[in-house]
Each structure stands twice: as C-alpha cells, then as structure tokens.
Design a protein around this motif. Structure first.
Motif, PDB file in Angstrom:
ATOM      1  N   TYR A  86      -0.823  -1.841  -4.690  1.00  0.00           N
ATOM      2  CA  TYR A  86      -0.163  -2.183  -5.730  1.00  0.00           C
ATOM      3  C   TYR A  86       0.475  -3.453  -5.634  1.00  0.00           C
ATOM      4  CZ  TYR A  86      -0.123   2.984  -6.725  1.00  0.00           C
ATOM      5  OH  TYR A  86      -0.483   4.256  -6.800  1.00  0.00           O
TER       6      TYR A  86
ATOM      7  N   LYS B 216       5.261  -1.693 -11.771  1.00  0.00           N
ATOM      8  CA  LYS B 216       4.116  -1.409 -10.328  1.00  0.00           C
ATOM      9  C   LYS B 216       2.870  -1.320 -11.211  1.00  0.00           C
ATOM     10  CE  LYS B 216       4.351   2.312  -8.153  1.00  0.00           C
ATOM     11  NZ  LYS B 216       4.547   3.526  -6.968  1.00  0.00           N
TER      12      LYS B 216
ATOM     13  N   THR C  78       0.906  -1.163  -0.071  1.00  0.00           N
ATOM     14  CA  THR C  78       0.117  -0.051   0.040  1.00  0.00           C
ATOM     15  C   THR C  78       0.830   1.377  -0.009  1.00  0.00           C
ATOM     16  OG1 THR C  78      -1.793  -1.259   1.449  1.00  0.00           O
ATOM     17  CG2 THR C  78      -1.823   1.105   1.128  1.00  0.00           C
ATOM     18  N   GLN C  79       0.543   2.246  -0.947  1.00  0.00           N
ATOM     19  CA  GLN C  79       1.291   3.376  -0.939  1.00  0.00           C
ATOM     20  C   GLN C  79       0.351   4.736  -0.972  1.00  0.00           C
ATOM     21  OE1 GLN C  79       3.687   3.797  -4.501  1.00  0.00           O
ATOM     22  NE2 GLN C  79       5.370   4.877  -3.343  1.00  0.00           N
ATOM     23  N   LYS C  80       0.342   5.477  -0.306  1.00  0.00           N
ATOM     24  CA  LYS C  80      -0.851   6.543  -0.304  1.00  0.00           C
ATOM     25  C   LYS C  80      -2.307   6.102  -0.409  1.00  0.00           C
ATOM     26  CE  LYS C  80       2.584   9.970  -2.172  1.00  0.00           C
ATOM     27  NZ  LYS C  80       2.974  10.800  -3.490  1.00  0.00           N
TER      28      LYS C  80
END
Length: 87
Positions: free
Chosen positions: A55, A63, A49-51
């Motif tokens: 992904y 990605k 998880t990013q922001k």
C-alpha cells in the motif's frame, strides 16, 4: 463485493513510488476501487506491506493498494516487469 487477490507490482514501479515518497513531491494518482476509477492528489508519506499486500499512504490518510494504481502523474502504469513479490 469480494476483494480480488493482490497482484505483486513490478520492482521498478515500487521504486518510483518510494522515490516520490522520499522527495515529498505532490503527485496525481488515478486508481480503481470496487469497479470505479478515482483520482486524487497528494504527497506519498509511506509505502508499506500489510498482510502480504503493498500500500501507499497519502498525507490525507488515504491508503491505496499498489496493484489498484492506474497512473501516477499522468504516466500510465502497466505491470509488465517482473514483480518484487511479497512474502
């Protein structure tokens, strides 16, 4: 082109991606990006998880946002189950 808001995927689909990552199985992915469909093959090395968006990362450093995935290993994905959600 403005990025569409992230739509959380189902827990079942997320678990399937984690299983593929843990077994280091090569898989075929079809996904959409900027209105076009793309196909790729490779091993999933991470799901993260990013922001507040989820992904996967392939061994070739590609990605892919999880809500952009159309199918994995020729199995269509549809987000009919409840989502896990990200916070």
């Amino acid at each position: 082109m403005k990025e569409e808001p992230y739509i959380a995927i189902s827990c079942t689909f997320y678990d399937q991606l984690l299983a593929l990552a843990s077994t280091k199985e090569k898989c075929k992915l079809i996904y959409k990006s900027e209105g076009k469909e793309y196909s790729c093959e490779g091993k999933i090395i991470d799901v993260f998880t990013q922001k507040k968006e989820e992904y996967l990362l392939l061994e070739n450093s590609l990605k892919i946002r999880l809500d952009r995935i159309i199918s994995v290993n020729n199995k269509p994905y549809s987000n009919l189950s409840s989502s896990c959600g990200t916070t």
